[in-house]
Design a protein around this motif. Structure first.
Motif, mmCIF file in Angstrom:
data_model
loop_
_atom_site.group_PDB
_atom_site.id
_atom_site.type_symbol
_atom_site.label_atom_id
_atom_site.label_comp_id
_atom_site.label_asym_id
_atom_site.label_seq_id
_atom_site.Cartn_x
_atom_site.Cartn_y
_atom_site.Cartn_z
ATOM 1 N N CYS A 162 0.818 -1.217 0.000
ATOM 2 C CA CYS A 162 0.000 0.000 0.000
ATOM 3 C C CYS A 162 0.850 1.264 0.000
ATOM 4 C CB CYS A 162 -0.923 0.011 1.208
ATOM 5 S SG CYS A 162 -2.141 -1.320 1.223
ATOM 6 N N GLY A 163 2.178 1.123 0.144
ATOM 7 C CA GLY A 163 3.055 2.288 0.162
ATOM 8 C C GLY A 163 2.899 3.121 1.430
ATOM 9 N N LEU A 164 2.523 2.496 2.547
ATOM 10 C CA LEU A 164 2.320 3.203 3.810
ATOM 11 C C LEU A 164 3.353 2.746 4.837
ATOM 12 C CD1 LEU A 164 -1.580 2.855 3.972
ATOM 13 C CD2 LEU A 164 -0.289 4.912 3.347
ATOM 14 N N SER A 165 3.713 3.644 5.753
ATOM 15 C CA SER A 165 4.731 3.341 6.760
ATOM 16 C C SER A 165 4.237 2.269 7.716
ATOM 17 C CB SER A 165 5.094 4.612 7.539
ATOM 18 O OG SER A 165 5.949 4.298 8.619
ATOM 19 N N ILE A 166 5.077 1.266 7.945
ATOM 20 C CA ILE A 166 4.707 0.170 8.829
ATOM 21 C C ILE A 166 4.516 0.653 10.265
ATOM 22 C CG2 ILE A 166 7.115 -0.448 9.311
ATOM 23 C CD1 ILE A 166 4.168 -2.886 8.947
ATOM 24 N N GLU A 176 5.981 8.847 12.395
ATOM 25 C CA GLU A 176 6.482 7.822 11.487
ATOM 26 C C GLU A 176 7.893 7.453 11.896
ATOM 27 O OE1 GLU A 176 6.215 8.222 7.339
ATOM 28 O OE2 GLU A 176 4.071 8.636 7.297
ATOM 29 N N ARG A 177 8.155 6.187 11.944
ATOM 30 C CA ARG A 177 9.478 5.679 12.306
ATOM 31 C C ARG A 177 10.015 4.813 11.169
ATOM 32 N NH1 ARG A 177 10.916 9.022 16.326
ATOM 33 N NH2 ARG A 177 9.573 8.844 18.169
ATOM 34 N N VAL A 178 11.340 4.655 11.157
ATOM 35 C CA VAL A 178 11.986 3.768 10.195
ATOM 36 C C VAL A 178 12.230 2.450 10.886
ATOM 37 C CG1 VAL A 178 14.001 3.386 8.732
ATOM 38 C CG2 VAL A 178 13.081 5.696 9.016
ATOM 39 N N SER A 179 11.759 1.378 10.291
ATOM 40 C CA SER A 179 11.908 0.059 10.882
ATOM 41 C C SER A 179 13.373 -0.274 11.091
ATOM 42 C CB SER A 179 11.264 -1.004 9.982
ATOM 43 O OG SER A 179 11.627 -2.302 10.408
ATOM 44 N N ALA A 180 13.655 -0.908 12.235
ATOM 45 C CA ALA A 180 15.031 -1.342 12.515
ATOM 46 C C ALA A 180 15.532 -2.313 11.459
ATOM 47 C CB ALA A 180 15.098 -2.003 13.896
ATOM 48 N N GLU A 181 14.614 -3.001 10.784
ATOM 49 C CA GLU A 181 15.005 -3.988 9.782
ATOM 50 C C GLU A 181 15.373 -3.335 8.452
ATOM 51 O OE1 GLU A 181 11.643 -6.479 9.573
ATOM 52 O OE2 GLU A 181 11.969 -7.401 11.530
ATOM 53 N N THR A 182 14.978 -2.066 8.249
ATOM 54 C CA THR A 182 15.230 -1.423 6.970
ATOM 55 C C THR A 182 16.238 -0.290 7.072
ATOM 56 O OG1 THR A 182 13.384 0.101 7.337
ATOM 57 C CG2 THR A 182 12.909 -1.950 6.171
ATOM 58 N N GLN A 183 16.843 -0.103 8.256
ATOM 59 C CA GLN A 183 17.789 0.983 8.400
ATOM 60 C C GLN A 183 19.097 0.678 7.689
ATOM 61 O OE1 GLN A 183 18.166 1.846 12.551
ATOM 62 N NE2 GLN A 183 16.101 2.681 12.722
ATOM 63 N N PRO A 201 10.461 -4.203 14.681
ATOM 64 C CA PRO A 201 9.973 -4.070 13.298
ATOM 65 C C PRO A 201 9.328 -2.729 12.987
ATOM 66 C CG PRO A 201 9.399 -6.216 14.183
ATOM 67 C CD PRO A 201 9.974 -5.434 15.319
ATOM 68 N N GLY A 202 8.730 -2.076 14.000
ATOM 69 C CA GLY A 202 8.117 -0.768 13.774
ATOM 70 C C GLY A 202 9.078 0.390 13.918
ATOM 71 N N GLY A 203 10.303 0.110 14.406
ATOM 72 C CA GLY A 203 11.282 1.173 14.600
ATOM 73 C C GLY A 203 10.889 2.153 15.693
#
Length: 588
Positions: A128-132, A202-209, A555-557
């Motif tokens: 959906c292109g939305l922040s996790i 909005e946060r950046v997931s720890a898995e995508t940093q 996962p949610g950062g």
């Protein structure tokens, strides 16, 4: 106060402080505290170990197996994806997510619910292109709220109800707690929807940093009967996977470049993706897609028993300076090369025609034993298994869904009880191969079970030593002789402790105090028991207070302040509502 009471209170207080400040898990802290009290003869061995035979604890363990069967077959994915759809905004996505999640957790323990939904919501938010980060914290809170609506909605209420029965009282009915749980859940869900858009950043997931620098080109073919057939690229969610790009489609003799999101998917389409391994792993789990290379179907093991493996070609590998086809890679290693990366960049062209060089990173589909067999091989510098990359057994999804329905019906309509219903469902999951015995053993979170059992043991120690009675009398004296005031104090103490330590530990420690307070007041202990159940389960202000909060934290950062910012006011709102409603529903 005698020395037994003093020592018990000191150990319990030390356990609380250790769980707040120490990096040791609550399981180690509580089992250590219990062991100390046993060695000091504060609590009898039989009473100390009573918690490990608790019906609620066994039910929680069995529910992990049921959840694993649903996860391994992708049974939940299809149901949830159809409900979630493709919202245009984060708010509409939250509306579609929190109400079904709360409903599910009312009938399935909320910890396995989050475990099942976490990868589904992650994939859905990407499509959906939305922040996790807009969804995972509301997901955790929604399952906690839904779990308060029935006795088996959360392991905390299961355990405490079992303890209530052991104390000689009638079991609280399956839906009896719903009289307070449903109003609180509705209030909490509305609060989440109204406030999360401005309280939750909005946060950046720890898995995508840390992005994976290795890019691969991989071809996936659309199988006959695939649920993707007839859908547009956009509706199928194949345009918005982060780290993955649909470069082109090969259809019969036609090559379709610059693929439009409106392009319809047809059977036998070859979809050519470019991306990193984490996103390719998601492709492996999509129903109706399979790697386009025909070598995959010549491996010894079925796809449901394979995984993705990355291997770096060494200088001494016999495949160096030869094409993958000429070296007969599949025959030699019982593994299929599905993509190749060189110096971090993708290699185009047919896989079989690629001439391998030292340092090439191969993305393989193989049996999990490949990594163990070749980890010290001279043919590869490095071999590593891609975690959680085993293709799902989609053909078994319908069976897992039927088993889930059987469990709910037998537990509710037929009144089998949650233990028997979940045990029957777990047996069916294994017998029908929805989950394998090895997966069933591996999926059980033993740290949660140890925390529960040791927490009950500490509660027994407080009761046997007289500490529970002493604290209960102190609570009554501080609140006066009003049962409502005592109820408010009990809720407040439990609410603070459940956020500082853990829900289960807080419930175990306060429950005997609450029952003793009711006895001393000469009133029905049921409303006090339900107060502890609700307040112990309603852990929102800290990430470590409840298992589901910890599950979404990384996962949610999220930051710890995010839970306090949105969960702190929610906790206070539910406190006030509970103290007002419980005396109206259950008379003193």
């Amino acid at each position: 106060m005698n020395w037994e009471i003093g020592l018990t209170l000191l150990v319990v207080l030390g356990s609380i402080i250790a769980m707040i400040r120490s990096r040791l898990g609550p399981d180690l802290i509580l089992i250590g505290a219990l062991a100390f009290l046993m060695l000091a003869d504060i609590v009898d061995v039989d009473r100390a170990l009573k918690g490990f035979a608790n019906q609620g604890l066994v039910t929680v363990a069995i529910l992990f197996v049921v959840a694993e069967g649903l996860n391994q077959t992708g049974a939940i994915n299809r149901l949830v994806q159809s409900v979630l759809g493709h919202p245009k905004s984060a708010l509409m996505g939250q509306v579609r997510l929190v109400f079904p999640a709360a409903l599910m957790s009312a009938f399935i323990n909320n910890t396995p619910v989050v475990a099942m939904l976490l990868p589904v919501v992650n994939d859905w938010s990407k499509k959906c292109g939305l922040s996790i980060s807009r969804f995972l914290l509301p997901l955790s809170f929604a399952t906690i709220l839904g779990g308060m609506c029935t006795i088996f909605g959360t392991s905390t209420t299961l355990i405490l109800n079992g303890w209530f029965v052991q104390a000689g009282y009638d079991s609280i009915g399956l839906f009896e707690i719903a009289w307070i749980g449903v109003p609180l859940a509705l209030i909490g869900l509305v609060y989440l929807l109204l406030t999360s858009s401005w309280l939750l950043p909005e946060r950046v997931s720890a898995e995508t940093q840390f992005d994976d620098p290795r890019e691969y080109t991989i071809e996936m073919i659309v199988e006959a009967g695939s649920p993707l057939i007839g859908k547009s690229i956009g509706d199928a969610g194949l345009r918005s996977l982060p780290g993955l790009y649909l470069m082109e489609i090969s259809r019969d003799d036609e090559l379709i470049a610059a693929v439009s999101p409106d392009r319809k998917i047809q059977v036998q389409d070859r979809l050519i993706f470019v991306g990193v391994v984490e996103s390719i792993k998601d492709l492996q789990k999509m129903a109706g897609l399979k790697p386009a290379t025909n070598q995959v179907f010549k491996l010894d093991s079925p796809r449901s028993q394979r995984c993705l493996v990355e291997a770096v070609v060494s200088n001494s590998c016999p495949a160096v300076q030869q094409t993958i086809r000429d070296v007969h890679f599949r025959t030699q290693y019982n593994a299929v090369v599905i993509a190749v990366s060189r110096n971090g960049h993708r290699l185009r062209g047919k896989i079989g025609d690629i001439v391998l060089q030292p340092g090439d990173t191969l993305l393989l589909e193989a049996h999990p034993s490949f990594a163990d067999v070749h980890r010290n091989s001279r043919d590869f510098f490095l071999v590593s298994r891609v975690e959680d990359s085993t293709p799902l057994r989609h053909e078994q999804a319908w069976m897992a869904q039927i088993i889930l329905g059987i469990m709910i019906i037998t537990a509710t309509v037929l009144n089998f009880g949650m233990l028997k219903a979940s045990l029957f469902a777990a047996m069916l999951m294994i017998l029908t191969r929805c989950t394998r015995p090895s997966e069933a053993r591996r999926c059980i979170d033993w740290s949660i079970l140890v925390t529960i059992g040791a927490g009950i043991g500490l509660g027994e120690a407080m009761e046997q030593s007289g500490a529970a009675k002493l604290v209960a009398e102190s609570v009554i004296n501080s609140a006066g002789s009003s049962p409502t005031a005592v109820l408010a104090v009990v809720y407040g103490i439990t609410m603070v402790m459940t956020n500082l330590i853990t829900a289960k530990a807080a419930g175990m420690l306060v429950f005997p105090i609450a029952l003793q307070a009711a006895i001393n007041l000469g009133v029905d202990p049921t409303p006090f028991a339900i107060t502890v159940m609700i307040s112990a389960a309603a852990s929102f202000a800290t990430p470590h207070g409840f298992q589901t909060n910890l599950m979404v934290y990384g996962p949610g950062g999220y930051h710890a302040s995010d839970f306090l910012r949105i969960g702190g006011p929610l906790s206070l709102i539910l406190w006030g509502c509970s103290v007002a409603l419980i005396p109206m529903i259950w008379k003193f």
